[in-house]
Scaffold this motif. Sequence first.
Motif, PDB file in Angstrom:
ATOM      1  N   ILE A 193    -110.715  56.502   8.809  1.00  0.00           N
ATOM      2  CA  ILE A 193    -111.935  57.287   8.990  1.00  0.00           C
ATOM      3  C   ILE A 193    -112.159  57.694  10.444  1.00  0.00           C
ATOM      4  CG2 ILE A 193    -113.080  56.325   6.974  1.00  0.00           C
ATOM      5  CD1 ILE A 193    -114.692  54.556   8.852  1.00  0.00           C
ATOM      6  N   VAL A 194    -111.463  57.048  11.371  1.00  0.00           N
ATOM      7  CA  VAL A 194    -111.555  57.471  12.773  1.00  0.00           C
ATOM      8  C   VAL A 194    -110.676  58.692  13.003  1.00  0.00           C
ATOM      9  CG1 VAL A 194    -110.985  56.856  15.158  1.00  0.00           C
ATOM     10  CG2 VAL A 194    -112.164  55.210  13.691  1.00  0.00           C
ATOM     11  N   HIS A 195    -109.412  58.604  12.628  1.00  0.00           N
ATOM     12  CA  HIS A 195    -108.456  59.645  12.996  1.00  0.00           C
ATOM     13  C   HIS A 195    -108.488  60.866  12.091  1.00  0.00           C
ATOM     14  CE1 HIS A 195    -106.797  55.991  14.970  1.00  0.00           C
ATOM     15  NE2 HIS A 195    -106.665  56.849  15.958  1.00  0.00           N
ATOM     16  N   GLU A 196    -108.900  60.706  10.834  1.00  0.00           N
ATOM     17  CA  GLU A 196    -108.905  61.865   9.944  1.00  0.00           C
ATOM     18  C   GLU A 196    -109.965  62.891  10.348  1.00  0.00           C
ATOM     19  OE1 GLU A 196    -110.036  61.351   5.892  1.00  0.00           O
ATOM     20  OE2 GLU A 196    -111.756  60.080   6.336  1.00  0.00           O
ATOM     21  N   ARG A 197    -110.945  62.482  11.167  1.00  0.00           N
ATOM     22  CA  ARG A 197    -112.022  63.398  11.536  1.00  0.00           C
ATOM     23  C   ARG A 197    -111.646  64.351  12.662  1.00  0.00           C
ATOM     24  NH1 ARG A 197    -115.817  58.538  11.722  1.00  0.00           N
ATOM     25  NH2 ARG A 197    -116.757  59.471  13.561  1.00  0.00           N
ATOM     26  N   PHE A 198    -110.535  64.109  13.334  1.00  0.00           N
ATOM     27  CA  PHE A 198    -110.040  65.089  14.298  1.00  0.00           C
ATOM     28  C   PHE A 198    -109.384  66.235  13.523  1.00  0.00           C
ATOM     29  CE2 PHE A 198    -109.716  61.064  16.758  1.00  0.00           C
ATOM     30  CZ  PHE A 198    -110.634  61.384  17.753  1.00  0.00           C
ATOM     31  N   SER A 199    -109.624  67.458  13.960  1.00  0.00           N
ATOM     32  CA  SER A 199    -109.064  68.607  13.250  1.00  0.00           C
ATOM     33  C   SER A 199    -108.247  69.479  14.188  1.00  0.00           C
ATOM     34  CB  SER A 199    -110.181  69.445  12.618  1.00  0.00           C
ATOM     35  OG  SER A 199    -110.887  70.170  13.619  1.00  0.00           O
ATOM     36  N   GLY A 200    -107.297  70.193  13.603  1.00  0.00           N
ATOM     37  CA  GLY A 200    -106.486  71.107  14.383  1.00  0.00           C
ATOM     38  C   GLY A 200    -107.315  72.219  15.014  1.00  0.00           C
ATOM     39  N   ASN A 201    -108.315  72.725  14.274  1.00  0.00           N
ATOM     40  CA  ASN A 201    -109.169  73.783  14.817  1.00  0.00           C
ATOM     41  C   ASN A 201    -109.970  73.290  16.013  1.00  0.00           C
ATOM     42  OD1 ASN A 201    -108.312  75.648  12.916  1.00  0.00           O
ATOM     43  ND2 ASN A 201    -109.972  75.189  11.498  1.00  0.00           N
ATOM     44  N   GLU A 202    -110.503  72.071  15.892  1.00  0.00           N
ATOM     45  CA  GLU A 202    -111.256  71.483  17.001  1.00  0.00           C
ATOM     46  C   GLU A 202    -110.359  71.322  18.233  1.00  0.00           C
ATOM     47  OE1 GLU A 202    -113.625  67.269  17.890  1.00  0.00           O
ATOM     48  OE2 GLU A 202    -112.031  67.358  16.390  1.00  0.00           O
ATOM     49  N   LEU A 203    -109.160  70.838  18.014  1.00  0.00           N
ATOM     50  CA  LEU A 203    -108.256  70.623  19.135  1.00  0.00           C
ATOM     51  C   LEU A 203    -107.830  71.951  19.759  1.00  0.00           C
ATOM     52  CD1 LEU A 203    -106.604  68.832  20.946  1.00  0.00           C
ATOM     53  CD2 LEU A 203    -104.870  68.654  19.152  1.00  0.00           C
ATOM     54  N   GLU A 204    -107.623  72.972  18.924  1.00  0.00           N
ATOM     55  CA  GLU A 204    -107.254  74.286  19.454  1.00  0.00           C
ATOM     56  C   GLU A 204    -108.346  74.831  20.367  1.00  0.00           C
ATOM     57  OE1 GLU A 204    -105.838  78.653  17.750  1.00  0.00           O
ATOM     58  OE2 GLU A 204    -105.970  76.914  16.405  1.00  0.00           O
ATOM     59  N   ASP A 205    -109.615  74.648  19.962  1.00  0.00           N
ATOM     60  CA  ASP A 205    -110.734  75.094  20.805  1.00  0.00           C
ATOM     61  C   ASP A 205    -110.757  74.321  22.125  1.00  0.00           C
ATOM     62  OD1 ASP A 205    -111.478  76.863  18.838  1.00  0.00           O
ATOM     63  OD2 ASP A 205    -113.047  75.570  18.007  1.00  0.00           O
ATOM     64  N   LEU A 206    -110.530  73.001  22.044  1.00  0.00           N
ATOM     65  CA  LEU A 206    -110.544  72.183  23.257  1.00  0.00           C
ATOM     66  C   LEU A 206    -109.403  72.577  24.197  1.00  0.00           C
ATOM     67  CD1 LEU A 206    -111.326  68.716  21.643  1.00  0.00           C
ATOM     68  CD2 LEU A 206    -112.799  69.935  23.245  1.00  0.00           C
ATOM     69  N   ARG A 207    -108.251  72.883  23.635  1.00  0.00           N
ATOM     70  CA  ARG A 207    -107.100  73.236  24.468  1.00  0.00           C
ATOM     71  C   ARG A 207    -107.307  74.594  25.135  1.00  0.00           C
ATOM     72  NH1 ARG A 207    -101.625  70.242  23.497  1.00  0.00           N
ATOM     73  NH2 ARG A 207    -101.749  70.731  25.689  1.00  0.00           N
ATOM     74  N   GLN A 208    -108.043  75.472  24.491  1.00  0.00           N
ATOM     75  CA  GLN A 208    -108.345  76.753  25.135  1.00  0.00           C
ATOM     76  C   GLN A 208    -109.268  76.559  26.324  1.00  0.00           C
ATOM     77  OE1 GLN A 208    -109.835  79.350  22.074  1.00  0.00           O
ATOM     78  NE2 GLN A 208    -107.795  79.718  21.192  1.00  0.00           N
ATOM     79  N   MET A 209    -110.199  75.607  26.203  1.00  0.00           N
ATOM     80  CA  MET A 209    -111.112  75.335  27.311  1.00  0.00           C
ATOM     81  C   MET A 209    -110.442  74.537  28.418  1.00  0.00           C
ATOM     82  SD  MET A 209    -114.772  74.435  25.496  1.00  0.00           S
ATOM     83  CE  MET A 209    -114.136  73.162  24.411  1.00  0.00           C
ATOM     84  N   LEU A 210    -109.495  73.662  28.034  1.00  0.00           N
ATOM     85  CA  LEU A 210    -108.839  72.778  29.001  1.00  0.00           C
ATOM     86  C   LEU A 210    -107.323  72.872  28.823  1.00  0.00           C
ATOM     87  CD1 LEU A 210    -111.207  69.749  28.283  1.00  0.00           C
ATOM     88  CD2 LEU A 210    -111.294  71.190  30.314  1.00  0.00           C
TER      89      LEU A 210
END
Length: 323
Positions: A193-210
């Motif tokens: 339940i910790v790791h399944e909540r990370f999403s590819g879309n969320e990470l893509e947005d974060l990588r665009q910012m950083l």
Amino acid sequence: MAVATLEITRKPSVFPPEERAALQPLIREIEELKRERNALITAHNYMTPDIYYGVADLVGDSLALAQMAARSDAEVILMAGVHFMAETSKIINPDATVLIPDLRAGCSLAEGITASDVRRLKQMHPGAPVVSYVNTTAEVKAESDICCTSGNAVAVVEALGAERVIFLPDGFLGRYVATHTDVEIIMWEGRCIVHERFSGNELEDLRQMLPQIPVIAHPECSPDVLEQADYVGSTHGIVNWVRELRPPQVMMLTECSMADNVAYELDDVEIIRPCNLCPHMKKITLENIRNSLRTMTHEVVLEPEIAARARLAVERMLQVGRS
């Protein structure tokens, strides 16, 4: 008899002076109870800093903690972690009294599969050996041929020499293993339940910012997250990656307290933390650690036959590492 402590983590600078003063009486009482009981406190990386840095004698991932505790002369092992971890400590340390402060500290992976589920899988896929992640109950380990960690899962699967294996319970970890071996992986669709909540879309947005910051992730994350990560590794592997490379900044996709603990240890590294809390781990507190040592509750007791079979599955895994 003194406790043979193998690794003591103490970092007073973690806490502001006011908080340190407020925690000190409780920490002193726990330390005194440890001396009286000849007890060792083992704390998982997901414990809050007041436990991790305040009272833990050994810190790390669940299997490493159980192995380190086996090399001590402690009569009592208190697991600051979740229930399957306390069971693993009992499996590896059968002569010690193993305590868990709160019986409600469970795990979505361990609770997502039962021994009867494993027996049914074996009937459906005769001849396929069962590889069970250490994040499982003793009963499930007892039905398995061998255990694995996230760090050695591929090596364990390939060491069996089978064309196909049943891999349980984490479906995302199973998919990760399948991309690193030619062995056919029959998966059970459990989730952390910790790791399944990370999403590819969320990470893509974060990588665009950083865009310049390396991203590290656990293989319990979904494939679309792992595809974008710069490093994928176990809890132990993640900590060591940051400890050894010391990047100026790193984005850590993990449990919040683990990110906090790494940040406190490596204060020259800026940890970007899009983290998720584990509600089960947060059931363990300084107060119920104190109460557990006072009353010697809750003791982990395993049926001897189940413990022996589970120990065999764990020992087979350790043999893979030794060979």
